[in-house]
Scaffold this motif. Sequence first.
Motif, PDB file in Angstrom:
ATOM      1  N   GLU A  54      -1.741  -3.927  -8.317  1.00 50.53           N
ATOM      2  CA  GLU A  54      -1.872  -2.719  -9.275  1.00 50.53           C
ATOM      3  C   GLU A  54      -0.542  -1.999  -9.333  1.00 50.53           C
ATOM      4  O   GLU A  54       0.280  -2.093  -8.199  1.00 50.53           O
ATOM      5  CB  GLU A  54      -2.648  -1.980  -8.574  1.00 50.53           C
ATOM      6  N   LYS A  57       1.780  -0.141  -6.628  1.00 47.04           N
ATOM      7  CA  LYS A  57       1.160  -0.103  -5.094  1.00 47.04           C
ATOM      8  C   LYS A  57       1.308  -1.389  -4.731  1.00 47.04           C
ATOM      9  O   LYS A  57       1.673  -2.341  -5.228  1.00 47.04           O
ATOM     10  CB  LYS A  57      -0.639   0.018  -5.390  1.00 47.04           C
ATOM     11  N   GLU A  58       1.254  -1.362  -3.217  1.00 46.89           N
ATOM     12  CA  GLU A  58       1.203  -2.528  -2.553  1.00 46.89           C
ATOM     13  C   GLU A  58       0.311  -3.701  -2.816  1.00 46.89           C
ATOM     14  O   GLU A  58      -0.765  -3.471  -2.942  1.00 46.89           O
ATOM     15  CB  GLU A  58       1.407  -2.338  -0.986  1.00 46.89           C
TER      16      GLU A  58
END
Length: 210
Positions: A54, A57-58
Amino acid sequence: MKLIIATPSPYARKARVVLREKQIDFEEIVDVPWNRDTLTKNLNPLGKIPILIEEGKEPLFDSKIIVQYLDHVNQTPLMYPKDPLDNINARVIETTADGVCDAVVLVFLENSRKETLRSNDWIQRQEAKIYEGTKYLSDCLGTKKYFVDDHFTIADVCGFSCLEYLDLRFAKFDWRTEYPNLESYWHIHKGRQSFLETKPTAQIIEPLED
Ligand SMILES: N[C@@H](CCC(=O)N[C@@H](CS)C(=O)NCC(=O)O)C(=O)O
């Protein structure tokens, strides 16, 4: 959202099915994690799919974590039941079905090695897990339509996916004849759209050198 998958993978299938069940928009990116040019590099230190990506995000990896995360993103339908006992029961089925698939993968990889390098003891050890794990799934299901609490949960995602993974990679095991309740279960759920769209298919992988 993007999901990196491999087409035979029962673990990727869990995330693929759950994203569809929750009607979350996403793009599927097909990888072969066993090959040298796998997309998993720099995304998952363990080098495995599925991986959920995403923007900002990680990357998230491991099917259990991805499904748990997706339950936060959209609770409908909930994959891990709220009731504590149902939740544990669903997770036990998930762990058993995933464990059967782990053993199928190990047998498949061992059989991909040169014949002189293969260990029959190792293969038998893994096969025992496949047979015992499937028996456990059959015993837990009994005559029910769903594994847990008359609802479609992660237990059904994993139980059903495990059966079709056996068909793909361990076809010598005639689980349909051995466990008629699992066969009936498979017939009940085989037309579900999320399952139809994610039926596992083989990929060609680079041969192991030794
Ligand atoms: N526990 C992991 C297992 C994932 C897994 O084993 N994926 C396989 C594909 S079926 C993989 O990417 N293997 C590549 C490797 O082990 O190098 C999960 O549930 O996501």
